[in-house]
Design a protein around this motif. Structure first.
Motif, PDB file in Angstrom:
ATOM      1  N   PHE A  61      39.524  47.036  43.464  1.00  0.00           N
ATOM      2  CA  PHE A  61      38.938  45.739  43.803  1.00  0.00           C
ATOM      3  C   PHE A  61      38.396  45.002  42.589  1.00  0.00           C
ATOM      4  O   PHE A  61      38.378  43.766  42.572  1.00  0.00           O
ATOM      5  N   ASN A  71      39.842  39.023  45.245  1.00  0.00           N
ATOM      6  CA  ASN A  71      40.287  38.631  46.587  1.00  0.00           C
ATOM      7  C   ASN A  71      41.807  38.599  46.730  1.00  0.00           C
ATOM      8  O   ASN A  71      42.326  38.132  47.743  1.00  0.00           O
ATOM      9  N   GLN A 100      34.720  41.702  46.602  1.00  0.00           N
ATOM     10  CA  GLN A 100      35.562  40.815  47.393  1.00  0.00           C
ATOM     11  C   GLN A 100      34.744  39.644  47.925  1.00  0.00           C
ATOM     12  O   GLN A 100      33.865  39.158  47.233  1.00  0.00           O
TER      13      GLN A 100
END
Length: 427
Positions: free
Chosen positions: A83, A88, A374
């Motif tokens: 991540f 995103n 995120q």
């Protein structure tokens, strides 16, 4: 190694130190070599294909089922590398975008949370053994984002601060206000309001386990006359109420039922009433629920964009009077939960099994990393039905929070409503 998976990792991972061992035993490392080394092993070729084609569902699912192992580092460490690199854009590949579009198109069907279906969804998660939640939650069983006033705050301190922060925004300007707690959990928020603010609380839940514990706690605290807990859908609750609070429940409403939720709130809230909604949210446009979370953890759940909440509340005549966005607080909360769960992993395994423990590990790690890297935050939204229901500046919130902090810091013997009133009068 699967060629699609190799292509995906080549384009995704630029920093960190991630080694992937394929089903044939071949090792390949991605990243720039910085940070803690992490190694993932695929135990079957099918597992490689599964992650390549549908990572949002299959990575967690295959780990849960033992087809993938973390052989160096932890699941959290692996997800952190992914991540931090992806942000995103985890679903940036064309076939992943196509899957996402299909899931967005189908989300009203997936989240068709009628009263009967809502109860089944709640029971799936919240009617797990109470002993499980004792392993990782704070003493008050707060199963929502805590509020860290200090970086070194304990989980218990941060959860108490969360209740205080919310209570201050509800503006309890007199005793005996009637309060509706939608999604009351194990009763912690309602009992806080009944005990410290002399409120008459009605808490509703769809979980049998939560209801039994909340009712028992009210009786043990001598607050049964002020805190009533019911097994009841919010759509069946009748008013009127001076205040409405809902903490961590809106995520289970479903996007197709937002208008119905706010319609009910507007109907039962008095004209001079105040409502506080605390919910996980996304800071980007509307989307879908992570596939693994939707299938195994919170069926029917959805994390809303602020635009979706605002539009629905506006259509029902509620006035938005305050919005606060809590950033990173839930990541820190989840870190505490994840570390506590891992410290008691063998006890969780005795309650369920190894597969369950792997599922829970992935759920907690994926949730924490989503809040760190995120698009997830927490919204606290205050609503009224009249422009003059509250002071026109926010100073009252800080003043009330300070007052409640003094109450919370008093010895236990001086913490019931009568003693609080006497102490405040003496001051």
């Amino acid at each position: 190694m699967n060629r699609i998976l190799t292509y995906f990792l080549d384009h995704l991972l630029h920093t960190g130190n991630l080694t992937v061992i394929d089903a044939s035993g071949h090792r390949q490392t991605w990243g720039d070599g910085t940070g803690m080394p992490v190694a993932i092993r695929f135990n079957t070729k099918a597992a490689e294909r599964g992650v390549a084609l549908n990572p949002s569902l299959r990575f967690g699912e295959l780990y849960m089922n033992g087809d993938i192992d973390i052989v160096e580092g932890t699941m959290y460490d692996a997800l952190a590398i992914i991540f931090q690199n992806a942000g995103n854009n985890v679903t940036s590949r064309p076939w992943m975008k196509a899957l996402e579009r299909l899931r967005i198109a189908a989300r009203r069907i997936v989240q068709y949370n009628t009263p009967k279906r809502s109860r089944a969804n709640v029971q799936h998660h919240y009617d797990l053994s109470g002993e499980l939640y004792d392993l990782f939650l704070d003493e008050d069983r707060q199963y929502s984002c805590a509020y860290f006033e200090r970086p070194d705050a304990t989980l218990e301190e941060a959860q108490l601060a969360k209740k205080r922060h919310i209570a201050a925004k509800l503006k309890f300007d007199r005793d005996d206000l009637r309060v509706l707690d939608i999604g009351c959990g194990w009763g912690g928020m309602g009992l806080y309001l009944a005990k410290n603010l002399a409120a008459d609380v009605v808490g509703v839940t769809l979980s049998d386990e939560q209801l039994a514990i909340a009712q028992r706690r009210a009786e043990e605290a001598g607050l049964s006359d002020r805190a009533e807990f019911r097994l009841q859908d919010y759509r069946k609750t009748e008013g009127p109420f001076d205040r409405i609070v809902s903490v961590g429940m809106f995520e289970h409403v479903g996007v197709g039922f937002y208008d119905e939720f706010f319609e009910r709130c507007a109907k039962v809230l008095k004209d001079d009433g105040v409502m506080l909604l605390h919910t996980i949210g996304r800071y980007d446009p509307p989307g879908t629920t992570n596939s693994f979370i939707a299938k195994y953890i919170f069926p029917g759940g959805y994390i809303p964009a602020l635009s979706e909440v605002m539009a629905a509340s506006e259509r029902q005549g509620l006035i938005i009077t305050d919005v606060e966005v809590l950033r990173i607080h839930y990541a820190e909360t989840l870190k505490h939960w994840r570390e506590r769960f891992l410290a008691h992993r063998e006890e969780a395994k005795a309650l369920y099994d190894e597969r369950f423990c792997r599922m829970w590990e992935f759920y907690l790690a994926a949730s924490e990393t989503a809040f760190r890297w995120q698009d997830l935050v927490v919204f606290q939204m205050q609503f009224t039905k009249s422009l003059d229901s509250l002071p026109i500046t926010r100073g009252y919130m800080a003043a009330e929070e300070d007052r409640l902090r003094r109450i919370d810091e008093r010895p236990a013997g001086n913490s019931n409503v009568t003693d609080i009133r006497e102490c405040e009068a003496a001051e």
